[in-house]
Each structure stands twice: as C-alpha cells, then as structure tokens.
Write an enzyme that holds these catalytic residues in place. Sequence first.
Site, PDB file in Angstrom:
ATOM      1  N   LYS A  21      21.574  12.672  14.375  1.00  0.00           N
ATOM      2  CA  LYS A  21      21.117  11.291  14.559  1.00  0.00           C
ATOM      3  C   LYS A  21      19.810  11.046  13.810  1.00  0.00           C
ATOM      4  O   LYS A  21      19.652  10.050  13.098  1.00  0.00           O
ATOM      5  CB  LYS A  21      20.958  11.009  16.048  1.00  0.00           C
TER       6      LYS A  21
ATOM      7  N   HIS B 229      66.122  17.546  11.285  1.00  0.00           N
ATOM      8  CA  HIS B 229      66.445  18.916  11.706  1.00  0.00           C
ATOM      9  C   HIS B 229      66.663  19.017  13.212  1.00  0.00           C
ATOM     10  O   HIS B 229      67.681  19.543  13.681  1.00  0.00           O
ATOM     11  CB  HIS B 229      65.328  19.865  11.277  1.00  0.00           C
TER      12      HIS B 229
END
Length: 861
Positions: free
Chosen positions: A21, A819
């Site tokens: 920060k 599949h």
Amino acid sequence: MNTALDFSEIDAGMLAEVGGKAANLGELTRAGLPVPPGWVLTTEAYRQVAVGLETSGEGLAERARRHLLEASVPATVHETIVKAYTALGDDVPVAVRSSATAEDLPFASFAGQQDTFLNVVGADAVADAVRRCWASLWTDRAVAYRESNGIDHAAVRLAVVVQTMVDARVSGVMFTANPVTGRRREAVIDAAPGLGEAVVSGAVNPDRFTVHGGEILERRAGDKRLAVRALPGGGTERVEATGDAPGEELCLTDAEVLALTELGTRVEDHYGTPQDTEWAIDHDGRLWLTQARPITTLYPLPDDPRPGLRAYFSFNVAQGVMGPLTPMGASALKAVASGGAGMFGHGPADPLDGPAFMTESGQRLWVDLTTAVRSKAGRVIMPRMLQLGEARTGPVVDQLVTDPRLSLAYTSRRPVIRGLRRFAGRIHAPSRVLLALTRPRKALAYTARVGEVTDRRLRLPADATPEQRLDHAQRVLVNAFPFIVSIMPIVITGYGLFALSSRLSGVPLGDMQDVLRSVPHNPTTEMDLELWDLSTRVEPEPFRKEPVAELVRRYRAGTLPPIAQREITKFLDTYGHRGVAEIDLGVPRWSEEPGHILGVIANYLRMDADAGLAPAALFANGARKAETAIARVAAEAGRKGRWRAAVVRFALGRTRMYAGLRELPKFYVVKSLAGVRRSLLQVGEHLVGLGVLDTARDVFFLDLREARAALGGGDLRGLVAERREAHERESRRRHVPRMLLSDGTEPEALATPAADGALTGTAASAGTVTGLARVVMDPMGAHLEPGEILVCPSTDPGWTPLFLTAGGLVMEMGGSMSHGAVVAREYGIPAVVGVADATHRITTGQEITVNGAAGTITLPS
C-alpha cells in the site's frame, strides 16, 4: 535505518521496506497525482516488535496477535511515530492503515485482509492504532488468504501508513476496467456520501456509474441509507439517512464522474495495468486519490498486435484442462497445431510459432475465432460444432454475431470449401469412409496399424545426441496430427450412420443414446475396466492398510506382493503414458508418478460393491441394452418400410463398431507427447550436466527453441525458478473464461443469468439418478463412494477411473460429444454437462437429482 519515510521518499521498488500500500502511495505521490500527504512506519519497526514470533503450528493466528499486542515497543520506534505524526500538524486527523509486504501485488491484492483505523487524532492514539495494525497481519482471514495464495507467513512483514484524512463530501471506489465483464478502459465507480468506508465495507448500496470512451453508459442510484462520517476529536460514526427516498438523487455530477474517470486513466497509464482505486471529494470539490492497487481478478489479455476487436476461445477449456500449461507443453501443442493447420493449407512458415489462429495468455492457449465469427460459413458451421463439444459456448457465439464490431466480413464459402477439400484429401477421407462401410475388419486393422506406426516413429537410438532428440521431437509433434487424424473418417462414418438411423426411423437422437452404451474399441473405457479388473486380482492387504506414499515407495522398490507388482507394471506398460492434464507434455505421466493409479486401486479395494454393480457387469448390461435399443429403433424404421429396418440395423451395427474409436486419436497423440517427454528428459539431464539447469524436469519450463539454444551453455536456473513460481501462481486462478474478447470482455459475463436455483446444461447421457454430490476439483487422491454423483469442472481420461463408481456426472464444461459425455454414455450413468458454476452451486454431501435426458439438476428446496 530510518523507520519513518515520507510518501515523497518512496517508490514502487521499496516493497520489502514499506509494503504494497505504501509503495503505491509513494509511487502515486512521485507521479504528481493528488494523494493526501502522509508517511509510513517501515517494516523495520515491525521486525523489532515481532522478535521471537513463531510463524507456524496450531493456533498460529491467535498466538501471533497476542504476541504483537503485548510486546513492548522500543522507545526509538515510539519516538519516531510521535515525531512523524507531529510533523503533519497539530492533532491532525489521520487514517492509520496496514501495508503488508504481501499486499496490493500484481497477483494478489489482499484487499481488506489487514485493518485500517480512520480519523485517528493524537500521537498516543496513532501509536495504539499502529500496534493494532501490526496485530491485524495475523487475523484469521489474513492467515487463510496467505495460505491460499502460497505465501510464506515467515516472509511477510508489515509497515503502517499514516495519511492525512480527507473531510469527504462523497467518496468511494473506482475500477479502471470492468471487474465483472473484464472490459478494459471501462471505468466502474461506486460512490456514497461521507467516508469511503461505507462503500468499501459493503455497508451501503452506493450509486454506480459506468463509463467508456468518455460516455457515461450507466447511472444507477443506490439507496445510500448509511453514511460514515468523522467525529470531532477522533473516531467515526454511522449516520442513517432520513426521509422516504434518501437515495433518489445521485451523489456525483456527470462532470465529477468524468473527472474521476480521467484520474483513473492517469493512474492506469502510470502503472500500465488496470487499477482498483479509492478516492474522495472534499467539501471544496477537490478530488483526492487515497489508494490504488492492481485488479488481480482480470484475466490477462492475449498479446495480439492485430487491429480491431478479436474473439478467442479457450483451447484449455475445450480439452478439459483448466490449469496453466508448462512452457514446453504450450510449445509442443503449438507445433502439433501447426501440423494440423498445414492440412488445410494454413501452416506457418516455422511450426514452432504455432498457427496464426492460436495465441497464448495466462499460460493457456487460445484459438482466435474472429474470422469464423465474421464469415457466413463460420456462422453456420461453428455453432453446430460447439454444440457437440462445448455447448455453453454456442449461445455466446450467437450473441457475438450481433456485435457491430464483429459484423459479417467474409461472405464467400470458397476458402472454407477449398480448405476442407485439401484436408479430406490429405486423410484420404472418401476411401476410408468406403472402407468403413464395406470392410469393417480392415478399417479396424488400419486404426491398430496407426498405433503401431506411431510407436515406431517414437523410437530413437539410445545414443542419440541432444540435438538429434530435439530434431526428432519437432518431427514427431508436427507430423502427429496429420497422421493420427486419418482415423477420423472411420469414426465420422459411425456417427454419420447414427444420424442417418435417426432420420430413417424418426426416433430423435436424444432417444437413441442407449445405442452408444458400452461400445467396444474405446481405449479409455478399456483402460478403466482393466484397472478395476486389476484391483480384483491383486493382494488387497497393503492397499487397504497403507497410505499411498508407502504404496508408491514399495512399488518403486519392487516389494509389493508379487501379483500386484506384476499386474501394476503390466498396466503401466500399456497405459503409463496417460495422466491428468495429459495434453501438457510438461506434466508427469502415471509411469513416472504412479501414486494416482495406486490410490485408485486402494479406493476400489476399500469399497463394498455389490457384484452386480461391478463395472464389468454393468458394462455387459449396457451392451445388452444397446442391442435392445437397436432392435427398437429398427422396428420404428420398419413401420416406414422394410428396407429401412435393414438399413438401420446395418447402420447402428457400424455405429457401435466405430463410435469408441473417437478416443483413439487422442490416445495416440498423448502417447506421442509422452514419448517426446521421455526424450526431452534426457535433454534435460544433459543441460544439468552443463550447469544450465538444476534438474532434468526443469527443461519443461523452457520451450523448444530455448532448449535448443541452451545446448550452447549458460545459466537458466533463475529463469526456470521465475517461471515455476508464475506457473504455481497461475494454477491457483479460480476462474478461466471460455471465451475472451481482445478488449478484455468475457462475453459469458454479459449473458442473462438463469432463474434462481435453476441448474441446466446439455443432456449428455440419459437416465435419472438421485444421490449425494461429491464436488471434485482435482482427481488426484479423490475418493468417490459407489452411487455418489461426481460434480467437476471438466474431465480428461485421467478422471475416468472415478466414473466406474459414480452414480451420475455433472460437468461445468463440455457438450454432448465431449470426452466426459461420451464416456458417461458408455458407462450408462446419467450425465449433464455445460452446467455454469456447478462446482460452486452444488456442495459435497448435498442430495441432488440428475436428469441426463432433460439436461437438468434439481437441488433440494
């Protein structure tokens, strides 16, 4: 060392000293952006207080917090706090904010994980807030977040930002890219009266504004029933709004919205990446920037220099591999795709570049569908193909064609027809279709011969040089698809006859699914059945008693009981080239790491399954049901003409003979990838000997070109370490779009959500089952009790041993011919695929009903 630094003394390179920060606030201050003045107490102060802190073991968070709250603060640190605070003015109200070294990073924002204290007044109050910030590094949520992102607790330090408070008339947050749709340069602003804490904490429904290209696209008023305001002398209060409709009037003017957007653009341009910012407007109308961090949830954009909007489809999603690919895995697939593109006349000059339609982003491969979306032929063909393999993408494409930026541009069908003719000629499609129709034994013999030739092509002399191995690898990869795909005309013949039978009989395809149960010649189902049968033959004791790690140790040492040792070795000789995420040749195969297979055997042996429910019995029963279904469809056809019944019987017999071959091309391609992997490991060993790499497996964090260049020497260990760390980070990504536009938009995010509680997808395998759900994100080590319903993102053959005990299947991805759908039909388990967010909307242990014919999942009310 100076333990307090003014924002003007800080830049982005000081993360270890001031935390994320503060590094951002210093960077923004130095860039001349309107940041309220302030300073930071560096991580050195935290280090002094945290001496003796244990960062592991039970009760870690609570122990660490108590240590920091009770430890004595060195006098020099306290003096620094008082002096730096006093320099801001007499009893100036400040915000005291945590700034961790693992915070506001490009890959993890840690937003809200540590504490912030607003409107703090007085040096003693600031010193107390600093201590509480230190302790907040060890909140339960912060500890859990670090662990989920793979960040070492012991490596994290905390600095503390002390920043002059803005007496805000209105404040909020602004994203410089839309965090929901992903669209870049589309600002989204949330605003509410008073301090931004109300918006950030979610305590208020704010006003929302959306801006793109200087135009305000959305103005939506929130109720704004709560405002957080500073109190004289320190602290804050929550003020409830009064009146009948407090939120009707917007709290920002259009001019303020556009000014905020312009500020956001400046911040994003400075960092070169979209930003999540916090801002405030004071009572004098001045705009302040109080925080900025990267938006870490956005999916990275493909690096594509071509102009105009482009549409990409995820190759990974289509293959059921949600995780990232290794650099070598991506490089290999590009080479394979180059060979495929060449069959249509569109191969690149250098196969290692990959075809023009394939690009990479987020360590995954993407297929550029722009030309297909903008062509008349593509708009006809593509939705039908997607319906079979990736049904959820079909409606997304239908939506895309309405976007004027993707208007019709290619109307001629000649290029498509020319490409298809070339492809059909290369694989001798007409003659192989005729062979499939008239001489089935020869057709099946041909598919086996493809496997034999594939095996021969993989052979290399034991004394082959690293250069020869790389040459061989490229040849195998580029030629794999053109040769192996020659099986597909036979497979397509089977499915074509299936469709013909539906037309001749009048029976819908959805009502003919039983025909496709328990089909022969499918290498994946043969593998699964062999694994189950193997579990019935081995000595059960070690598998029921010992952990998987010990089973692996004993197998490698050759000390498992004799039948188990012999039969498992035999199984891996045939199927050891397979694995989870097997399309990535950088991923170990079962033959290298047999733990998954040994764990599956152990799970089978711990079950008390009824003999009639054994997979072999179920498979045989499925074959009988298929014969019954053929008789039924033929009878329906016979009502329309005797000849139709005969044709349908013939056609469906061929369908059953060839449908299972659908899995065979991938089986051979994966075998080719495994063969190349074995050879590249030897190249890796050579590079270890040269001092280029640490281990042979590090070669998979290079691409094919880099591996060749590395033969000349050098040191790539640092590069490999960086890539391995990035790969592990990317593997934790929770969401991968199925489609992505070049402006960052995820088209599916624009779709209208389904009704509450409605779970619908594509019908994949008929039947209805009610059972307990088992949500599985990774098949490695997963355990499925007989009859449980498997809920998963997607599947590849590495998942299918779980199908043998599953009562049903729900997948987030896929279509009727994907599949998982194919294998589910063969096993006769009800399945629904393409179910959006199934793994989040269904929980393990929840009783659900899967209707595989209707494509629905019913949850308890």
